[in-house]
Design a protein around this motif. Structure first.
Motif: not given
Length: 137
Positions: A25-38
């Motif tokens: 998800l690199a380059g997808s934005g911190d909010e996207m990465v956080f949501a998906v990882q959570l």
């Protein structure tokens, strides 16, 4: 782009899964990465803790597809059949000390993802999740 990771169903693999998602998800934005990882962490933790009674070994496969519209993740495991979406909604109007332990993970998944679906195919649990990308201005 699609990427796939298969790991042992073991809590020590959660860091590997988080790193895999961060890379994909690199380059997808911190909010996207956080949501998906959570969401993936909650789902995989539940699978590891409850999907293999008796301590038998199992595997979890995470498939992540990234396109212009959304991120889609499917988690496949060979644990006991369980539909996490059948879990009741937590009782937020009840004091925390009176609520049963657990149940918040599925709530978090439903809250941070835009779509969640479960299926049992053969001997596999399949949890599919989608997080839409914000519309560009």
């Amino acid at each position: 782009m699609m990427a796939e990771l298969t790991v042992r169903a073991d809590l020590t693999e959660l860091a590997t899964i988080a790193g895999f998602l961060a890379e994909v998800l690199a380059g997808s934005g911190d909010e996207m990465v956080f949501a998906v990882q959570l969401a993936v962490d909650e789902a995989c933790s539940n699978t590891i803790l409850y999907g293999y009674p008796g301590g038998e070994a199992g595997t979890i496969t995470i498939t992540c597809t990234v396109d212009d519209d959304a991120v889609r993740v499917t988690i496949a495991d060979d644990g006991v059949a369980f539909d996490p979406l059948s879990a009741p909604t937590p009782l937020f109007d009840t004091p925390a000390e009176e609520r049963p332990i657990g149940g918040l993970g599925v709530h978090f998944i439903r809250t941070v993802m835009d779509g969640v679906a479960y299926a049992r195919e053969g001997e596999k649990n399949l949890l599919s999740m989608e997080k839409k990308r914000p519309a560009s201005s």
